[in-house]
Structure formats: structure tokens, C-alpha cells
Enzyme design. Structure first.
Site, PDB file in Angstrom:
ATOM      1  N   HIS A 101      27.166   5.691  -7.682  1.00 25.27           N
ATOM      2  CA  HIS A 101      26.454   5.047  -8.785  1.00 25.27           C
ATOM      3  C   HIS A 101      25.145   4.460  -8.252  1.00 25.27           C
ATOM      4  O   HIS A 101      24.979   4.304  -7.039  1.00 25.27           O
ATOM      5  CB  HIS A 101      27.310   3.935  -9.416  1.00 25.27           C
ATOM      6  CG  HIS A 101      28.417   4.470 -10.271  1.00 25.27           C
ATOM      7  ND1 HIS A 101      28.310   4.609 -11.630  1.00 25.27           N
ATOM      8  CD2 HIS A 101      29.657   4.917  -9.950  1.00 25.27           C
ATOM      9  CE1 HIS A 101      29.444   5.104 -12.120  1.00 25.27           C
ATOM     10  NE2 HIS A 101      30.272   5.303 -11.116  1.00 25.27           N
ATOM     11  N   LYS A 114      24.762  -1.224  -8.677  1.00 25.04           N
ATOM     12  CA  LYS A 114      26.161  -1.424  -9.107  1.00 25.04           C
ATOM     13  C   LYS A 114      26.986  -1.903  -7.915  1.00 25.04           C
ATOM     14  O   LYS A 114      27.280  -1.153  -6.987  1.00 25.04           O
ATOM     15  CB  LYS A 114      26.730  -0.129  -9.664  1.00 25.04           C
ATOM     16  CG  LYS A 114      28.133  -0.290 -10.238  1.00 25.04           C
ATOM     17  CD  LYS A 114      28.615   0.994 -10.922  1.00 25.04           C
ATOM     18  CE  LYS A 114      30.093   0.942 -11.243  1.00 25.04           C
ATOM     19  NZ  LYS A 114      30.473  -0.121 -12.164  1.00 25.04           N
TER      20      LYS A 114
END
Lengths: 283, 283
Positions: A170, A174
Site C-alpha cells: 500500500h 498507510k
């Protein structure tokens, strides 16, 4: 697009957030939907307007949201606000009879098989409105999760003796492990594969992501997941991959949820909560 | 292994065929199963015996199979004979009350929702025996197929707008397209993706297979399948892979089916047909 008689009037709350912005852009471009010219936002947002394809959407902070009551009501609200705002927003939608699509996590949710008092779903059921509440609006991911959940329920321990490898990549920002990956690991556990959630390999370094083949313009927004199952003797490999670049997939799912909810409103349904699974089933 | 009181006595028909041989080897090595010292084979087989881990198994051609009646009966028969032999073998098992696991295709099979008269399943149901009949004994493949079938039934058209790519690699000798791949394409069609079976890419060239990463010793026996789904704008990719090297996976499934069938025999079941799905469920 220009407001038309048939188009569904949609307010997108959570602007200028990233997902809310992409969703608003898709709604603005849709033939069947009209983007409302104002939206709820967090009290920490200083911008007064948000530009969506050249249209300025007026941002109304949560503390001023009662102003909305004096204006023209949207037919459906979409909520991509902060998880901490979920509870108070749902109260607002229920009190003001505003059907909504909730695409964020946060708030106390229904747990299957338990007394679900005081949950966000129960508050909608107690009201006269209908809502789609889904922690993930990405249809292909929801569908893949449901397939694995079905397998884990129908064939417990079917992969006994298998080992699992889980990799998820990601955007750099994140911090936590993907909730989808954790949910998938639960299902694989039920299929008989021992695997701990802290064994999930998290990729957050852009240089590794480029090597993996993630497009440069998706480095700031993507979710690439791979689950690899291997038999004990190594002769069988099963692999499930879901790679999403950007945030269009959430907008697609949200628009489907809006269309679905509108059908339910027109059918006169009241006090009902739907999931993304219902939207996928289309019934 | 040495015959023990508890071990299930299993006759493996179809020797010296490749899958039958691997299955017989696994049974021979299993603690809970005893490999029977004779087996049915095709009338075109000239060998009199088949060597399984040093044990010589006597081969009895189909035209002489009534000889078996005068011998000690196996508890369970396993059938990996030629598809053309399926009908007459099932007659033999039913007439002589021999519970069996059928791992080949061929013969008229039950079709869901139709009057299934005269099928191989119906002949077992009319008998006093129990049987597992499965065109594919590979548990992970059966499970993956069932997951996709479930999705296609529960969420028809959920992948509308998506495109599909299907690649399957098998040993050089396999002339036809994989039946599993064709069945999977049917499910993807129901999920809303137009794709013709003749668009399935078949790989049969060993040099290409080595490049794909198939181990050299699996070139003569493998099944590698990849199904790739892409969203219209290319931002979402889903991929399902099942790679099997060698034939151990069929032996594993067959042994599970034998164990399952033995439980049903001990429970006093009669005239029942089970599928590999039942074996996977374990109920």
C-alpha cells in the site's frame, strides 16, 4: 452534469478527502447522478470549497451541519468522512431522514450471531431511512473475500497441511496492516492453515513497489495483495491476487451502492441496512 | 505395508496407468490402507503384474474379471481405468457389492435439475453399495472451482465490464483443452465476462513450460492454470492461479475419498453416491 429530473441528487461528505474527491468526480461525470453543491466536512478543515471538475462544492463543517436542514435535501448522502465522525454523522442522517451510503470504518458495527444493540446498523433499523453500510466499497475485493469466506465455512480444514504466504503493498502513508489481508488470514486459518497476522509481509517502500510492477502514478494510492498457498510436499500451489491502482474502484462501488439504494427508496423500503454483498447480488 | 486388522483393504483398478500407479504407491505407503495384491486392467494390457514399491500386483484383464468373485473381496475399490471402461466397471461393482471410488470421467453422469435415469450415479443408488464418483480428485482444484461456481451463482454479472485471460499448461501428450479451464470459463461467463472457450491459451511446448517455471521433472505431468480478470479501465486486476506438479494431488484426494467412504460403510449407508465436495466437507 446539468441537474435533470431523473438524476439522483447526491451529497458527498468527507471532501476534500482523497476517496471522497474521486467519488465526487465520478458522480459529477455520471449521467444518472447529480453532485450536490455542498457537503459536510471535518471541523479541522479550513477550506471553504472543494473543486470537483471545475465545480466548487461548498464545505460545511460538522459544527455547522444544522444549516443543511434549511437547504434543499439531497436524495442520498455518501459518507467518506473520518472514522471518528461516523457515529455523529449517522445520528444526523437518521434524525433528518437522509438515506446514506457509508464507505468508512469506525463506529460500533453489527457482529453476526450477537445481540447488536447500539450499533450503527441498529440505529438505521430504528429509523425510517435506508442505508448501505460497507467498510469496503471495492466490489472485486468484497467478492473475493466472500468467496474465501464461503470456502472456509463450507470446507473447514480443507487446506490442512498447506502453508500460506501473504504480501500486501500500500502507499507509503498507510501505517497499519491492511484490514482486508487480516480478514483473509482469518479465513485461511479456518481452512486449516496456521498463520499469524504479524507474518503478513507489508510493503511500503516505493522502490520495492516499482520493482513489483506497481505503476509510478499508483505509488500514492494502491492496494496489491497476494495470498500463496502451498501443499506440504510443494507439488501444489494456489495463488489469489487482487491488485488495485488508484481509487476508481471505490467510486465504481459507491455509484453501484447509490443506484441500489435509490431502487430501495423508490420501492418504499424503510429502516433497512444493506451491505456491499446486497449491492453485488443486486436484489 | 503389512496387512493389519484395522487397515482398509483397497483394490486399485487401472494399473499400470500413470494416475493409478501413483495412487497405488500412496496407498501402499499409507498406515491406514492395505493395497490389494490384484487389480482389474484393460483388455489391451499385456503385462501380467505391475510393480508398486517392490510389490507385484497381479493384473486381471476385464474379460477375466469374474475370477475376482472367487477371491477375497476388497473393502473398497478405486477406479482409474479408461473412460470407455467406466460403464461396465460400475455394473461389476454394483452387482458384486463392491463400494468404490471412481476418479475417471466417462459414462453418463447426473445433470443437476434433470431426470437422471440411466446414469452411473443412478445405478449406484439402485444398488446396495456406496461410492464416491468424481471427475477430478484434486481437492484444491475442486475447492477453487466450487468457490468460483458459488460466486457466479450468488453474484451473477458482478464482473461486468471486466476482461479475462486464461492460460493452461499441461504435459505435451494432452491434446484437448483442460476440462477444468472450460468449466471455469463457464463460471466467469456467468459473472458477466464474455470469453469463448477457444480463447483459452493452451501451452504444450516443453521449452515454453520451462520458461514459465515448471520444474523439469514435472514436464511429463503437470497442470498449471492462471485466470486473470481486468477491469475496463485497467485499474483492477484479479488473478487465480492453481499449479499442480506431478500426480500426488490425485492420490491425496483419493485417499481422503477412501477414508470418507469407509466411514459411510461403517455407518451402514447403502445406495448412496458422494462427490468430492462431500469428501471436502467431511460430513
Amino acid at each position: 452534469m446539468l441537474e435533470s429530473e431523473e438524476a439522483i441528487k447526491v451529497m458527498v461528505n468527507g471532501l476534500p478527502g482523497k476517496v471522497a474527491t474521486v467519488v465526487a468526480e465520478h458522480i459529477n461525470e455520471s449521467k444518472n447522478l447529480d453532485l450536490f453543491p455542498y457537503a459536510l466536512t471535518g471541523i479541522d478543515i479550513s477550506e471553504k470549497t472543494c473543486d470537483i471538475n471545475g465545480d466548487g462544492i461548498e464545505l460545511i463543517t460538522a459544527d455547522r451541519r444544522d444549516e443543511i436542514k434549511r437547504r434543499k435535501k439531497p436524495e442520498i448522502s455518501v459518507d467518506f468522512t473520518h472514522p471518528s465522525a461516523v457515529d455523529s454523522n449517522i445520528e444526523f442522517y437518521c434524525q433528518n431522514r437522509l438515506p446514506f451510503v457509508m464507505g468508512t470504518t469506525g463506529g460500533k458495527r453489527d457482529t453476526p450471531g450477537e445481540d447488536n444493540l447500539d450499533t450503527i446498523e441498529q440505529r438505521v433499523r430504528d429509523s425510517e431511512i435506508v442505508a448501505v453500510i460497507a467498510p469496503n466499497m471495492a466490489k472485486p475485493i468484497v467478492l473475493l473475500q466472500e468467496m474465501i469466506r464461503y470456502a472456509s465455512k463450507t470446507f473447514p480444514d480443507a487446506f490442512k497441511g498447506y502453508s500460506l504466504g501473504t504480501v500486501e503493498s500500500h502507499q507509503k502513508g498507510k501505517a497499519d496492516t491492511s484490514g482486508t489481508a487480516k480478514a483473509m488470514v482469518d479465513y485461511f486459518n479456518k481452512l486449516g492453515i496456521p498463520f499469524k497476522k504479524d507474518e503478513i509481509v507489508m510493503i511500503r517502500e516505493p522502490y520495492k513497489q516499482l520493482i513489483m510492477g506497481i505503476p509510478k502514478d499508483a505509488l500514492t494510492g494502491h492496494g496489491w495483495h497476494t495470498y500463496t498457498l502451498k501443499s506440504e510436499n510443494g507439488s501444489v500451489l494456489l495463488r489469489f491476487t487482487h491488485n488495485v491502482n488508484g481509487r476508481d474502484v471505490y467510486a465504481d462501488g459507491t455509484i453501484d451502492a447509490i443506484t441500489y439504494l435509490n431502487k430501495k427508496i423508490n420501492a418504499g423500503e424503510k429502516g433497512k441496512v444493506y451491505s456491499m454483498m446486497d449491492v453485488l447480488k443486486g436484489k
